[in-house]
Design an enzyme around this catalytic site. Structure first.
Site, short mmCIF file in Angstrom:
data_model
loop_
_atom_site.label_atom_id
_atom_site.label_comp_id
_atom_site.label_asym_id
_atom_site.label_seq_id
_atom_site.Cartn_x
_atom_site.Cartn_y
_atom_site.Cartn_z
N ASN A 9 0.86 -1.19 0.00
CA ASN A 9 0.00 0.00 0.00
C ASN A 9 0.90 1.24 0.00
O ASN A 9 1.50 1.58 1.02
CB ASN A 9 -0.90 -0.03 1.24
CG ASN A 9 -1.77 1.21 1.36
OD1 ASN A 9 -1.92 1.98 0.41
ND2 ASN A 9 -2.33 1.42 2.53
N LYS A 11 0.07 4.30 -0.26
CA LYS A 11 -0.56 5.46 0.39
C LYS A 11 -0.36 6.72 -0.47
O LYS A 11 -0.38 6.63 -1.69
CB LYS A 11 -0.04 5.62 1.82
CG LYS A 11 -0.22 4.34 2.63
CD LYS A 11 0.08 4.50 4.10
CE LYS A 11 -0.11 3.19 4.84
NZ LYS A 11 0.06 3.33 6.31
N HIS A 95 -9.35 0.87 5.21
CA HIS A 95 -8.06 1.05 5.88
C HIS A 95 -8.25 1.99 7.08
O HIS A 95 -9.08 2.90 7.05
CB HIS A 95 -7.03 1.63 4.91
CG HIS A 95 -5.64 1.61 5.43
ND1 HIS A 95 -5.16 2.56 6.30
CD2 HIS A 95 -4.62 0.75 5.22
CE1 HIS A 95 -3.90 2.29 6.59
NE2 HIS A 95 -3.55 1.19 5.97
N GLU A 97 -6.70 4.44 8.12
CA GLU A 97 -6.56 5.86 7.81
C GLU A 97 -7.82 6.41 7.16
O GLU A 97 -8.19 7.57 7.36
CB GLU A 97 -5.33 6.07 6.91
CG GLU A 97 -4.03 5.85 7.66
CD GLU A 97 -2.86 5.47 6.79
OE1 GLU A 97 -1.79 5.14 7.34
OE2 GLU A 97 -3.00 5.50 5.54
N GLU A 167 -4.96 -5.04 10.79
CA GLU A 167 -3.96 -4.00 10.99
C GLU A 167 -4.17 -3.36 12.36
O GLU A 167 -5.06 -2.53 12.53
CB GLU A 167 -4.04 -2.94 9.89
CG GLU A 167 -5.47 -2.58 9.45
CD GLU A 167 -5.53 -1.34 8.61
OE1 GLU A 167 -4.55 -1.06 7.90
OE2 GLU A 167 -6.54 -0.63 8.67
N GLY A 173 2.97 2.47 10.94
CA GLY A 173 3.85 3.62 10.81
C GLY A 173 4.52 4.06 12.09
O GLY A 173 5.14 5.11 12.14
N SER A 213 3.71 -2.14 10.26
CA SER A 213 5.17 -2.07 10.34
C SER A 213 5.84 -3.39 9.96
O SER A 213 6.80 -3.83 10.61
CB SER A 213 5.62 -1.61 11.74
OG SER A 213 5.16 -0.30 12.01
#
Length: 251
Positions: A9, A11, A95, A97, A167, A173, A213
């Protein structure tokens, strides 16, 4: 036997020229990788160019989001038929985010999943808990909520065309990674929830990725867990060499 699936991904990264360069390098690095499904998910603007580079390769194309209507007065949105037309096989949906910054809900995730499936796009359905949820012992509740909401009203065949990505938001991150045991615990929970909602026969075929990560140094140990079938990779997918190493950790 579930085929491992590694998806990158990207992003909000890479111009078209950067995306083409990265794809070209990656394609050459994984040519001999068989028995694993490899996917990259560029930004919308780079999808067409990356699709051209990937033609004839063993790397599939994914989008990072999709809208649930096919067309209409929805400024700024991109539909499933458009993604299919540009060469996408997969689309990432829900996701963390998207949930955190853009108000994505279980209901909108479910609408997008159904839209993707109706146009022969395979959804990668993301689920996961925040740090405060884990610390408060709410991981199981959050995962069950995301799973049941995201896959609501899907048939057996539709679920079998889908992928689930776990996730843990606290590990995205941040440099923190769920331990292999922590990842396995939640992946096992997800498979139990799918068994309860469908059957053991169906649930045993669903691929569940770990995302948070993932890097070359920890990929092999994570992939060795019985219910971890691959990875949804963020930062490490922006370097062809590191992403290729993660792919090779499944072989």
């Amino acid at each position: 036997m579930r085929t491992p699936i590694i998806a990158g991904n990207w992003k909000l990264n890479n111009t078209i020229s950067e995306a083409v360069a990265l794809t070209t390098e990656l394609k050459g690095s994984v040519t001999d990788c068989t028995g694993v499904e490899i996917i990259v998910a560029p930004t919308f603007t780079a999808l067409h160019a990356v699709s051209d580079v990937l033609k004839g390769s063993n790397v599939r194309l994914a989008a990072q989001d999709v809208y649930w209507e096919d067309s209409g007065a929805f400024t700024g949105e991109v539909s499933a038929p458009m993604l299919k037309d540009i060469g996408c096989d997969y689309v990432i949906i829900g996701h963390s985010e998207r949930r955190q910054y853009f108000g994505e809900t279980n209901e909108s995730v479910n609408q997008k999943v159904k839209a993707a499936l109706s146009h022969d796009l395979k959804p990668i359905i993301c689920v996961g808990e925040q740090l405060e949820d884990r610390e408060a012992g709410r991981t199981e509740t959050i995962i069950e909520d995301h799973i049941t909401g995201g896959i609501a009203d899907l048939s057996d065949a539709e679920l079998l065309s889908s992928v689930v990505a776990y996730e843990p938001v606290w590990a995205i991150g941040t440099g923190k990674t769920a331990t292999p045991a922590q990842a396995q615990e939640v992946h096992s929970l997800i498979r139990k929830l799918l068994t309860d909602a469908y059957s053991d026969e169906v649930a045993s075929q669903i691929r569940i990725q770990y995302g948070g990560s993932v890097k070359p140094e920890n990929a092999a140990e994570l992939m060795a867990q019985p219910d971890v079938d691959g990875a949804l990779v963020g930062g490490a997918s922006l370097q062809a060499e590191s992403f290729a190493e993660i792919v090779k950790s499944t072989l």
